[in-house]
Design a protein around this motif. Structure first.
Motif, PDB file in Angstrom:
ATOM      1  N   UNK A 124      38.207 -28.328 132.858  1.00 37.63           N
ATOM      2  CA  UNK A 124      37.516 -28.171 131.576  1.00 37.63           C
ATOM      3  C   UNK A 124      38.440 -27.619 130.497  1.00 37.63           C
ATOM      4  N   UNK A 125      39.396 -26.768 130.879  1.00 38.43           N
ATOM      5  CA  UNK A 125      40.304 -26.143 129.916  1.00 38.43           C
ATOM      6  C   UNK A 125      41.543 -26.976 129.646  1.00 38.43           C
ATOM      7  N   UNK A 126      41.652 -28.147 130.240  1.00 44.85           N
ATOM      8  CA  UNK A 126      42.769 -29.040 129.967  1.00 44.85           C
ATOM      9  C   UNK A 126      44.069 -28.656 130.639  1.00 44.85           C
ATOM     10  N   UNK A 127      43.988 -28.036 131.806  1.00 46.13           N
ATOM     11  CA  UNK A 127      45.189 -27.596 132.511  1.00 46.13           C
ATOM     12  C   UNK A 127      45.489 -28.419 133.764  1.00 46.13           C
ATOM     13  N   UNK A 128      44.692 -29.454 134.018  1.00 44.54           N
ATOM     14  CA  UNK A 128      44.860 -30.263 135.216  1.00 44.54           C
ATOM     15  C   UNK A 128      45.698 -31.498 134.912  1.00 44.54           C
ATOM     16  N   UNK A 129      46.674 -31.761 135.761  1.00 46.23           N
ATOM     17  CA  UNK A 129      47.527 -32.938 135.641  1.00 46.23           C
ATOM     18  C   UNK A 129      46.716 -34.197 135.947  1.00 46.23           C
ATOM     19  N   UNK A 130      46.914 -35.239 135.134  1.00 41.90           N
ATOM     20  CA  UNK A 130      46.232 -36.509 135.379  1.00 41.90           C
ATOM     21  C   UNK A 130      47.164 -37.413 136.177  1.00 41.90           C
ATOM     22  N   UNK A 180      40.758 -34.184 129.764  1.00 42.83           N
ATOM     23  CA  UNK A 180      41.303 -33.404 128.655  1.00 42.83           C
ATOM     24  C   UNK A 180      42.615 -32.739 129.063  1.00 42.83           C
ATOM     25  N   UNK A 181      43.631 -32.874 128.197  1.00 47.23           N
ATOM     26  CA  UNK A 181      44.915 -32.188 128.367  1.00 47.23           C
ATOM     27  C   UNK A 181      45.144 -31.317 127.136  1.00 47.23           C
ATOM     28  N   UNK A 182      45.231 -30.029 127.340  1.00 50.33           N
ATOM     29  CA  UNK A 182      45.469 -29.116 126.220  1.00 50.33           C
ATOM     30  C   UNK A 182      46.967 -28.913 126.041  1.00 50.33           C
ATOM     31  N   UNK A 183      47.434 -29.057 124.796  1.00 50.44           N
ATOM     32  CA  UNK A 183      48.848 -28.848 124.526  1.00 50.44           C
ATOM     33  C   UNK A 183      49.285 -29.609 123.283  1.00 50.44           C
ATOM     34  N   UNK A 184      50.480 -29.322 122.833  1.00 50.02           N
ATOM     35  CA  UNK A 184      51.044 -30.006 121.674  1.00 50.02           C
ATOM     36  C   UNK A 184      51.495 -31.397 122.081  1.00 50.02           C
ATOM     37  N   UNK A 185      51.096 -32.377 121.284  1.00 49.49           N
ATOM     38  CA  UNK A 185      51.342 -33.767 121.650  1.00 49.49           C
ATOM     39  C   UNK A 185      52.798 -34.181 121.545  1.00 49.49           C
ATOM     40  N   UNK A 186      53.631 -33.408 120.859  1.00 47.94           N
ATOM     41  CA  UNK A 186      55.041 -33.767 120.733  1.00 47.94           C
ATOM     42  C   UNK A 186      55.915 -33.080 121.795  1.00 47.94           C
TER      43      UNK A 186
END
Length: 271
Positions: A124-130, A180-186
């Protein structure tokens, strides 16, 4: 004397080899997840107690399997009562088994529940690798992204979408096909977590929280990072200013969407 020397030498080597082998097995065992190690140790305890109760009471426990069955039932505090130790030594073993085995099983299930909750929170917090393939990556969360997610979820429920955004705290939608992946896209780390190398297409939307020029510069920087990691992936970018359209093409954009021009044309068409 020479024979005695070689015998003593071999005697000295044998314990060292056993110690090294034991250390290697122990190091390999530590590589397993904690839940697997606890389960293995609990099962090992059940086998030991099962063999022990079979040896001291072969009449009440005819086979080793009967002893292991009794150990598992006793340690889990189920207590069917089909096998019961009669001797004092057997009952003492049962007491130790209840304290030791039940502790291991309780610890195992509590850790299992903790891991399940932790993984759910990380998702849910976007910390899981896809780890999927052939997915669509959408960068930036705004009304355009929301519309794309809703439309694609209705038209193609099997299409997996990866949402990358740094401002969100949790997954903003409930669709099961959105990760969901949380982080800066660059940043390379964020793009790798989204499994960019196996992605089918990337859509970069404009950030509404920045001015138009800064938004376009950030879009082009993200595009450069994407093409640097996966030059063959198709990239569709949203550009707001006219002067940055050419730079987006130079950075490797396959399609450039000039949203401001589209909106202006649509508004003029209503006059």
């Amino acid at each position: 004397m020479l024979i005695r020397y070689f015998v003593n030498t071999e005697d000295r080597k044998f314990p060292l080899e056993v110690i090294r082998l034991s250390q290697n097995v122990y190091n390999y065992f530590l590589r397993f997840p904690l839940v697997i190690r606890i389960l293995f140790m609990a099962f090992f305890i059940m086998v030991i107690f099962g063999m022990f109760i079979h040896l001291i009471e072969p009449t009440n426990f005819p086979t080793v399997f009967d002893g292991i069955w009794w150990a598992i039932v006793t340690a889990s505090t189920v207590g069917y009562g089909d096998f019961v130790p009669k001797s004092i030594l057997g009952r003492i073993a049962g007491i130790f088994l209840i304290f030791l085995g039940a502790s291991f099983l309780t610890f195992y299930f509590s850790n299992l529940a903790t891991i399940a909750v932790t993984k759910q929170n990380e998702y849910l917090e976007g910390k899981r690798l896809y780890k999927g393939r052939g997915h669509l990556i959408i960068i930036g969360w705004n009304e355009r992204s929301r519309e794309m997610v809703e439309i694609l979820s209705k038209e193609d429920k099997g299409k997996q979408m990866i949402l990358i955004d740094d401002s969100l705290g949790n997954l903003p939608v409930k669709q099961p096909n959105v990760h969901f992946i949380k982080g800066r896209s660059n940043r390379d780390e964020t793009l790798i977590n989204a499994n960019l190398h196996a992605a089918e297409c990337v859509i970069i939307t404009a950030d509404p929280n920045k001015d138009e020029l800064q938004t376009d510069m950030h879009t082009i920087l993200t595009l450069l990072a994407i093409k640097g990691l996966n030059p063959s992936v198709k990239c569709i970018v949203e550009i707001l200013t006219t002067e940055q359209v050419l730079n987006a093409g130079r950075a490797g954009a396959d399609e450039v969407i000039r949203s401001n021009k589209i909106i202006s044309t649509a508004m003029l068409g209503k006059i």
